[in-house]
Design a protein around this motif. Sequence first.
Motif, PDB file in Angstrom:
ATOM      1  N   TYR B  71       0.770  -1.422  -0.231  1.00  0.00           N
ATOM      2  CA  TYR B  71      -0.316  -0.339  -0.461  1.00  0.00           C
ATOM      3  C   TYR B  71       0.802   1.530   0.260  1.00  0.00           C
ATOM      4  CZ  TYR B  71      -4.506   2.963   0.970  1.00  0.00           C
ATOM      5  OH  TYR B  71      -4.871   4.189   0.805  1.00  0.00           O
ATOM      6  N   PRO B  83      -6.492   0.379  -1.805  1.00  0.00           N
ATOM      7  CA  PRO B  83      -7.196  -0.752   0.154  1.00  0.00           C
ATOM      8  C   PRO B  83      -7.380  -1.487  -0.610  1.00  0.00           C
ATOM      9  CG  PRO B  83      -7.325   1.909   0.174  1.00  0.00           C
ATOM     10  CD  PRO B  83      -7.416   1.668  -1.262  1.00  0.00           C
ATOM     11  N   SER B 160      -8.138  -3.715   8.281  1.00  0.00           N
ATOM     12  CA  SER B 160      -8.772  -1.664   8.357  1.00  0.00           C
ATOM     13  C   SER B 160      -7.824  -0.737   8.724  1.00  0.00           C
ATOM     14  CB  SER B 160      -9.570  -2.008   9.774  1.00  0.00           C
ATOM     15  OG  SER B 160      -9.105  -2.820  10.244  1.00  0.00           O
ATOM     16  N   ILE B 162      -4.927   0.087   6.700  1.00  0.00           N
ATOM     17  CA  ILE B 162      -4.650   0.769   5.461  1.00  0.00           C
ATOM     18  C   ILE B 162      -6.244   1.075   5.029  1.00  0.00           C
ATOM     19  CG2 ILE B 162      -2.867  -0.289   4.930  1.00  0.00           C
ATOM     20  CD1 ILE B 162      -4.067  -1.674   2.947  1.00  0.00           C
ATOM     21  N   SER B 163      -6.851   1.856   6.152  1.00  0.00           N
ATOM     22  CA  SER B 163      -8.012   2.380   5.490  1.00  0.00           C
ATOM     23  C   SER B 163      -9.322   1.766   4.725  1.00  0.00           C
ATOM     24  CB  SER B 163      -7.900   3.563   4.870  1.00  0.00           C
ATOM     25  OG  SER B 163      -7.361   3.655   3.344  1.00  0.00           O
ATOM     26  N   LEU B 164      -9.748   0.777   4.560  1.00  0.00           N
ATOM     27  CA  LEU B 164     -10.364  -0.713   3.667  1.00  0.00           C
ATOM     28  C   LEU B 164     -11.445  -0.299   4.988  1.00  0.00           C
ATOM     29  CD1 LEU B 164     -11.329  -1.161   1.220  1.00  0.00           C
ATOM     30  CD2 LEU B 164     -10.055  -3.282   2.129  1.00  0.00           C
ATOM     31  N   ALA B 165     -12.762  -0.444   4.556  1.00  0.00           N
ATOM     32  CA  ALA B 165     -14.151  -0.161   5.549  1.00  0.00           C
ATOM     33  C   ALA B 165     -14.421  -1.472   5.845  1.00  0.00           C
ATOM     34  CB  ALA B 165     -14.809   0.783   5.200  1.00  0.00           C
ATOM     35  N   PHE B 169     -12.610  -2.055  10.618  1.00  0.00           N
ATOM     36  CA  PHE B 169     -12.691  -0.416  10.931  1.00  0.00           C
ATOM     37  C   PHE B 169     -14.452  -0.393  11.086  1.00  0.00           C
ATOM     38  CE2 PHE B 169     -13.484   3.281   8.051  1.00  0.00           C
ATOM     39  CZ  PHE B 169     -12.535   3.635   8.893  1.00  0.00           C
ATOM     40  N   GLN B 170     -15.611  -1.091  10.882  1.00  0.00           N
ATOM     41  CA  GLN B 170     -16.059  -0.387  10.996  1.00  0.00           C
ATOM     42  C   GLN B 170     -16.704  -0.105  12.575  1.00  0.00           C
ATOM     43  OE1 GLN B 170     -18.526   1.513   9.323  1.00  0.00           O
ATOM     44  NE2 GLN B 170     -18.557   0.284   7.124  1.00  0.00           N
ATOM     45  N   GLN B 172     -14.844  -0.401  14.759  1.00  0.00           N
ATOM     46  CA  GLN B 172     -14.095   1.061  15.718  1.00  0.00           C
ATOM     47  C   GLN B 172     -14.366   2.790  15.267  1.00  0.00           C
ATOM     48  OE1 GLN B 172     -11.734   1.883  17.384  1.00  0.00           O
ATOM     49  NE2 GLN B 172      -9.441   0.592  16.390  1.00  0.00           N
ATOM     50  N   VAL B 173     -15.220   2.852  13.656  1.00  0.00           N
ATOM     51  CA  VAL B 173     -15.935   3.429  13.705  1.00  0.00           C
ATOM     52  C   VAL B 173     -17.334   4.029  14.179  1.00  0.00           C
ATOM     53  CG1 VAL B 173     -17.686   5.067  11.844  1.00  0.00           C
ATOM     54  CG2 VAL B 173     -15.865   4.184  11.037  1.00  0.00           C
TER      55      VAL B 173
END
Lengths: 219, 219
Positions: B71, B83, B160, B162-165, B169-170, B172-173
């Motif tokens: 990446y 990503p 997650s 490298i900012s892939l949702a 990742f979700q 964490q959101v």
Amino acid sequence: MDWDWNFVWEIMPTLIQGVKITILATILGSILAAIVGLGIALARRSENRLVSRSVGWFAEFIRGTPLLVQLYFIFYVLPDIGILLPPLVAGVIGLGLHYGTYTAEVYRAGIDNVPRGQWEAAKACNLSGHHTWTHIILPQAIPPMIPALANYFIAMFKETPLLSAITVLELMNQAKSVANTYYRYIEPMTLVGAFFLVISLGSVVLLRWLEHRYGRIER
Amino acid sequence: MTQWSGYLGLILQGALVTIELTLMGSVLALIMAFLAGMGRVSRFFIFRALATIYIEFFRGTSIFVQLFWAYFVLPFAGLSLTPLQAGVLALGLNVGAYAAEVVRGAILSVGREQYEACTALNLGRWQGMRHVILPQALLVMLPTFGNNAIELLKATSVVSLISLADLTFQAQVVRSQTGSTLMPFLSVLIIYFALALIISWGVRSLERRMARGLDGVRV
């Protein structure tokens, strides 16, 4: 793509600092995993069905879910119920618990491989349950499983970069912070890869030796 | 509680990304596994060497390092990946290296008399591989492939970072938006576990299906 050796020497001390934390986390995690694995393996052999079943499901659950989410769980959820852990401790607990469920399988196989005659002999000698385990079963079961255990410890070593996600300043995190400061990614990221390659290939050599030393015991 | 349903939708969206990533990564891993696994048993030195280098490199460095490298460093070499592309590439190549050893082991596990039978029937190397060896070897590979697929599913959580949702990742959101920690992480853990159960169930039924025509052949 230009590679700058001066930059490499400049960031080397910072990365070495990270390597130390990575190795420390791996060693502590391995010790914890060795203990947790034995605990799980013994609990699964328990006479009490409730204990063996629930521990079995718990281990299955841990093994089927990502270590990263478990680390987040330990790092973010536990403080809400009043358990505040330093990042490195949370990371070591996560590594130890996760890999403990894998080493449990190794212990299980190792214990099953002890011939039944040994159990019967222990009984015939009127040894207590505790003495049977510590003097007869485990001393025979553990040496043959050392290579398999070491295999998991090498795998654990390669998962330690995850600890960077919960702010442990290990190799990956140091490399990322260096990269973000200078906005140069090539050298730090490649060096991290090189460190991992060198250390894990080195450990494979060690593993071969362990296999040679403990792998084949006379049966 | 009403708000929670909205957040659950977010988490399910993440689950879709995780599933997508697992499927695409598995396809790439499968291709690489067969290429490298058969390369390792090739007659030609160059194929054996290439396959060995690929396998040792990707098993020796950590999946996170490979992901970050794909990446952050590849763009400097003029290859910019999204990503998702970086994730599929790193996951597929990494798990493919592990699975390649499974392919090699399975091919070697097919009895020598089968190879001799191929010679006796005047089958070419490729024909023998295609019609005699692989159908039997495939059955040996399947259970381990299932484990590899679960490992891949668990490894998807690192994308997650490298900012892939994806799921992680979700989670964490949701954590940062609601401040609640137990709900997002626990539900995400349960979803991962359910996906892992689906994979192991699917592989087991596939194994039963494939074993059907081979009665009496397998030892």
